[in-house]
Design a protein around this motif. Sequence first.
Motif, PDB file in Angstrom:
ATOM      1  N   PRO A 277       9.782 -29.051  15.838  1.00 37.42           N
ATOM      2  CA  PRO A 277       9.265 -29.707  14.641  1.00 37.42           C
ATOM      3  C   PRO A 277       9.823 -29.041  13.395  1.00 37.42           C
ATOM      4  CG  PRO A 277       7.627 -28.213  15.560  1.00 37.42           C
ATOM      5  CD  PRO A 277       8.751 -28.285  16.556  1.00 37.42           C
ATOM      6  N   GLY A 278       9.910 -29.820  12.333  1.00 38.32           N
ATOM      7  CA  GLY A 278      10.308 -29.268  11.043  1.00 38.32           C
ATOM      8  C   GLY A 278       9.146 -29.339  10.067  1.00 38.32           C
ATOM      9  N   THR A 279       9.137 -28.440   9.111  1.00 33.13           N
ATOM     10  CA  THR A 279       8.080 -28.443   8.104  1.00 33.13           C
ATOM     11  C   THR A 279       8.535 -27.631   6.908  1.00 33.13           C
ATOM     12  OG1 THR A 279       5.738 -27.951   7.674  1.00 33.13           O
ATOM     13  CG2 THR A 279       6.926 -26.398   9.068  1.00 33.13           C
ATOM     14  N   THR A 280       7.916 -27.882   5.763  1.00 37.75           N
ATOM     15  CA  THR A 280       8.123 -27.048   4.580  1.00 37.75           C
ATOM     16  C   THR A 280       6.883 -26.223   4.268  1.00 37.75           C
ATOM     17  OG1 THR A 280       7.375 -28.793   3.067  1.00 37.75           O
ATOM     18  CG2 THR A 280       9.717 -28.753   3.618  1.00 37.75           C
ATOM     19  N   SER A 281       5.864 -26.310   5.123  1.00 40.73           N
ATOM     20  CA  SER A 281       4.568 -25.684   4.881  1.00 40.73           C
ATOM     21  C   SER A 281       4.291 -24.577   5.897  1.00 40.73           C
ATOM     22  CB  SER A 281       3.465 -26.750   4.961  1.00 40.73           C
ATOM     23  OG  SER A 281       2.195 -26.175   5.132  1.00 40.73           O
ATOM     24  N   THR A 282       3.947 -23.387   5.424  1.00 41.45           N
ATOM     25  CA  THR A 282       3.601 -22.315   6.354  1.00 41.45           C
ATOM     26  C   THR A 282       2.328 -22.643   7.123  1.00 41.45           C
ATOM     27  OG1 THR A 282       2.445 -21.117   4.583  1.00 41.45           O
ATOM     28  CG2 THR A 282       4.747 -20.525   4.990  1.00 41.45           C
ATOM     29  N   ALA A 283       1.383 -23.343   6.480  1.00 46.12           N
ATOM     30  CA  ALA A 283       0.149 -23.725   7.176  1.00 46.12           C
ATOM     31  C   ALA A 283       0.461 -24.684   8.315  1.00 46.12           C
ATOM     32  CB  ALA A 283      -0.843 -24.343   6.199  1.00 46.12           C
ATOM     33  N   HIS A 284       1.342 -25.647   8.071  1.00 45.18           N
ATOM     34  CA  HIS A 284       1.713 -26.578   9.132  1.00 45.18           C
ATOM     35  C   HIS A 284       2.491 -25.875  10.241  1.00 45.18           C
ATOM     36  CE1 HIS A 284       1.420 -30.281   6.250  1.00 45.18           C
ATOM     37  NE2 HIS A 284       0.237 -29.838   6.645  1.00 45.18           N
ATOM     38  N   LEU A 285       3.314 -24.909   9.880  1.00 41.43           N
ATOM     39  CA  LEU A 285       4.038 -24.147  10.899  1.00 41.43           C
ATOM     40  C   LEU A 285       3.060 -23.383  11.780  1.00 41.43           C
ATOM     41  CD1 LEU A 285       6.665 -23.144  12.160  1.00 41.43           C
ATOM     42  CD2 LEU A 285       6.759 -21.384  10.385  1.00 41.43           C
ATOM     43  N   ASP A 286       2.067 -22.760  11.170  1.00 37.79           N
ATOM     44  CA  ASP A 286       1.043 -22.062  11.957  1.00 37.79           C
ATOM     45  C   ASP A 286       0.322 -23.032  12.893  1.00 37.79           C
ATOM     46  OD1 ASP A 286       1.639 -19.682  10.674  1.00 37.79           O
ATOM     47  OD2 ASP A 286      -0.031 -19.819   9.254  1.00 37.79           O
ATOM     48  N   GLU A 287       0.012 -24.213  12.380  1.00 38.39           N
ATOM     49  CA  GLU A 287      -0.653 -25.241  13.194  1.00 38.39           C
ATOM     50  C   GLU A 287       0.218 -25.640  14.378  1.00 38.39           C
ATOM     51  OE1 GLU A 287      -1.527 -30.005  12.652  1.00 38.39           O
ATOM     52  OE2 GLU A 287      -1.627 -28.721  10.879  1.00 38.39           O
ATOM     53  N   ASP A 288       1.504 -25.849  14.103  1.00 32.70           N
ATOM     54  CA  ASP A 288       2.416 -26.227  15.183  1.00 32.70           C
ATOM     55  C   ASP A 288       2.487 -25.152  16.265  1.00 32.70           C
ATOM     56  OD1 ASP A 288       3.002 -28.563  13.813  1.00 32.70           O
ATOM     57  OD2 ASP A 288       4.921 -27.843  13.021  1.00 32.70           O
TER      58      ASP A 288
END
Length: 337
Positions: A277-288
């Motif tokens: 997955p790609g993201t620009t958000s550290t919170a979303h990265l943690d979720e992933d």
Amino acid sequence: MSAPLSPRTIGPFTVKAIGLGCMNLSHAYLPRPEPAQAERLLGHALDIGVDFFDTAALYGFGANEELLGRTLMHRRDDFVLASKCVLGGKDGKRGIDGSPQAITATLEDSLRRLNVDHIDLYYLHRLDPNVPIEESVGALVRAVEAGKIGAIGLSEMSATTLRRAHAVHPIAAMQTEYSPWSRNAEVAVLDACGELGVGFVAFSPVARGVLAGGVGPEGVQEGDVRASMPRFHPPHLPHNLQLAAAFGRIAADAGCTMAQLSLGWVLSRRPYVLAIPGTTSTAHLDEDMATLAIDLSAETLAAVDALFTFEAVSGPRYPRAAQAQIDTETWDGEPLE
């Protein structure tokens, strides 16, 4: 259900089942992060143990490789680095060139931009219909022999092309879009990867944000690559958002987020599937990354299967011009325009 979340083998490398696709830090999706935000995201990824980073010469026409080159390489031993050639940019325009000469030149540019002398996994980003796959793979075999790359990958190619390439040199990975709403890989490529011992790298595993709750009825902004994709426009988008809402209810019942359910479903399909997955958000990265610790029941996974049959999603995966540049299989009855 621990097996789907075990480490993955990609050629000679063993990595976590979830890596990071870096494209949207520099390319394709909007809004794009400021450089400092992108650098923080990459640093955070290293700090939480992400050990597979995927980029390409195309992304930002080299800017994404430069971003990784200045941000990650002080910890080069902590991760597997993947990049791609063949699909690139010239004078600000996208083009395909799978000739050995172009591949060799692109690799040298990638090494320079990434600030390394060796790339772990190097993909042919697309099949050049004007160049036999054997010739393109041959150029990468010479790069392996020269110590400039460690393993060879393919992207958005068919099982037939995979077999031809694998006959020239072992292929470590096939990268293709794969999520509950894009299941083309199940036609043939997933099984071919299992037969040949090839890792499968799933890009867009949360359906380009739709199955992470990231797209609303207004769609995406002009200039975002998804704005050219039929699934993100009426009459298709309203139908697809209804599917996403139903998917959200399955996730809520399972006690996880939509993104985690989508990632967990993808990783459950085969033990050799890696999701990026790609993201620009550290919170979303943690979720992933937290998906690695989530145990999805067979009933939950079956509910996703029942919701997202091959025919469920409305609209083609790509517009006509982009569809013409990929070699992946289509399923019987798939809309293509």
